[in-house]
Design an enzyme around this catalytic site. Structure first.
Site, short mmCIF file in Angstrom:
data_model
loop_
_atom_site.label_atom_id
_atom_site.label_comp_id
_atom_site.label_asym_id
_atom_site.label_seq_id
_atom_site.Cartn_x
_atom_site.Cartn_y
_atom_site.Cartn_z
N TYR A 64 10.22 0.55 -3.88
CA TYR A 64 11.02 0.05 -3.19
C TYR A 64 12.19 0.77 -4.39
O TYR A 64 13.35 -0.27 -4.23
CB TYR A 64 10.62 -1.34 -2.99
CG TYR A 64 9.27 -1.71 -1.66
CD1 TYR A 64 10.32 -1.21 -0.87
CD2 TYR A 64 8.65 -2.19 -2.38
CE1 TYR A 64 9.46 -1.68 0.27
CE2 TYR A 64 7.31 -2.08 -1.20
CZ TYR A 64 8.23 -1.26 0.28
OH TYR A 64 6.97 -1.97 1.59
N ASN A 116 15.64 -12.69 4.70
CA ASN A 116 14.53 -12.79 5.02
C ASN A 116 14.73 -13.73 3.55
O ASN A 116 13.52 -14.68 2.97
CB ASN A 116 13.46 -11.76 5.64
CG ASN A 116 13.22 -11.58 6.34
OD1 ASN A 116 13.90 -12.39 7.25
ND2 ASN A 116 12.52 -10.54 7.25
N HIS A 118 17.07 -2.66 -0.41
CA HIS A 118 17.33 -4.02 -0.43
C HIS A 118 16.80 -4.65 -2.15
O HIS A 118 16.62 -5.80 -1.92
CB HIS A 118 15.81 -4.23 0.04
CG HIS A 118 15.85 -5.53 1.11
ND1 HIS A 118 16.66 -6.07 1.22
CD2 HIS A 118 14.56 -5.58 1.90
CE1 HIS A 118 16.04 -7.11 2.86
NE2 HIS A 118 15.01 -6.97 2.67
N ASN A 125 10.12 -11.71 1.74
CA ASN A 125 10.33 -12.57 2.54
C ASN A 125 9.12 -14.21 2.24
O ASN A 125 8.76 -14.30 2.50
CB ASN A 125 9.36 -12.13 4.46
CG ASN A 125 8.29 -11.97 3.70
OD1 ASN A 125 8.02 -11.68 2.20
ND2 ASN A 125 7.52 -11.41 5.06
N ASP A 150 21.14 -8.15 -1.58
CA ASP A 150 21.63 -7.29 -0.73
C ASP A 150 22.90 -8.03 0.57
O ASP A 150 21.53 -8.63 1.01
CB ASP A 150 20.86 -6.02 -0.31
CG ASP A 150 19.62 -6.72 0.30
OD1 ASP A 150 18.83 -7.83 -0.22
OD2 ASP A 150 19.73 -5.78 1.22
N PHE A 172 6.51 -10.54 -1.85
CA PHE A 172 7.60 -9.82 -1.55
C PHE A 172 8.50 -10.68 -0.93
O PHE A 172 8.73 -11.65 -1.37
CB PHE A 172 7.39 -8.95 -0.23
CG PHE A 172 5.83 -7.79 -0.52
CD1 PHE A 172 6.67 -7.14 -0.22
CD2 PHE A 172 5.18 -7.89 -0.77
CE1 PHE A 172 6.01 -5.09 -0.58
CE2 PHE A 172 4.25 -6.60 -1.74
CZ PHE A 172 4.75 -5.66 -1.52
#
Length: 189
Positions: A15, A114, A20, A68, A93, A66
């Protein structure tokens, strides 16, 4: 005054360069510029660095959860250091801004993000500050989730790094409690 600066992203190598992770990239650039280092702080569910200067201490947090579950890290650190929601700035973002556009905002909803949704739920309020990092919208037919988890292009990434470096000039105003002046300057430049 801002006492906690949070960058949102997802942990893990796959990632690192994604749209994101614009918030992580923001804090990475700040830490590099200030020659600081992050250290893993399990009690805060993330990586932490600190800026200590005449304006006081500013905590820099990259949640290791993560996206969320970002609120878990933010609320743990805020409770421990007795940081009020209005003393928190979250870099994240933003689909509704073109790539490389930076906007400051005070309060508001989650807009479908989220990470923001979880922070709002964990803090119990919407009254924290935001640095919205434009990532643009996906092309027609592309799913939003695929887009936000796609990598920035090399030129986009470089452009955003340069914008971040310019933005760091506003950090003393933000840290010192003059958020409105920083917002006016950023939005007029």
């Amino acid at each position: 005054m801002i006492k906690l600066l949070v960058g949102l992203g997802n942990p893990g190598q796959k990632y690192t360069k994604t749209r994101h992770n614009a918030g992580f990239l923001f804090l990475d650039e700040l830490v590099n510029e200030r020659v600081l280092e992050f250290s893993r702080q399990s009690r805060f569910y993330g990586d932490l660095a600190e800026i200590n200067d005449a304006r006081g201490k500013l905590y820099l947090l990259k949640p290791a959860t993560f996206m969320n579950r970002s609120g878990q890290a933010v609320s743990a650190l805020a409770k421990y250091y007795k940081i009020k929601p209005e003393e928190v700035l979250v870099a994240h973002d933003e689909l509704d801004l073109d790539v490389g556009v930076l906007k400051l905002k005070s309060g508001g909803g989650h807009g479908g993000h989220n990470g923001l949704r979880d922070i709002i739920a964990s803090l119990g309020v919407k009254d924290f500050k935001r640095l919205r990092v434009g990532i643009g919208r996906p092309r027609p037919g592309m799913q939003v989730v695929d887009y936000v988890l796609s990598d920035f292009g090399k030129s986009e990434r470089q452009h955003i790094k340069e914008l971040y470096s310019d933005f760091f000039n506003y950090l003393p105003l933000i840290q010192g409690g003059d958020f409105e002046a920083a917002m006016q300057k950023l939005h007029s430049d």
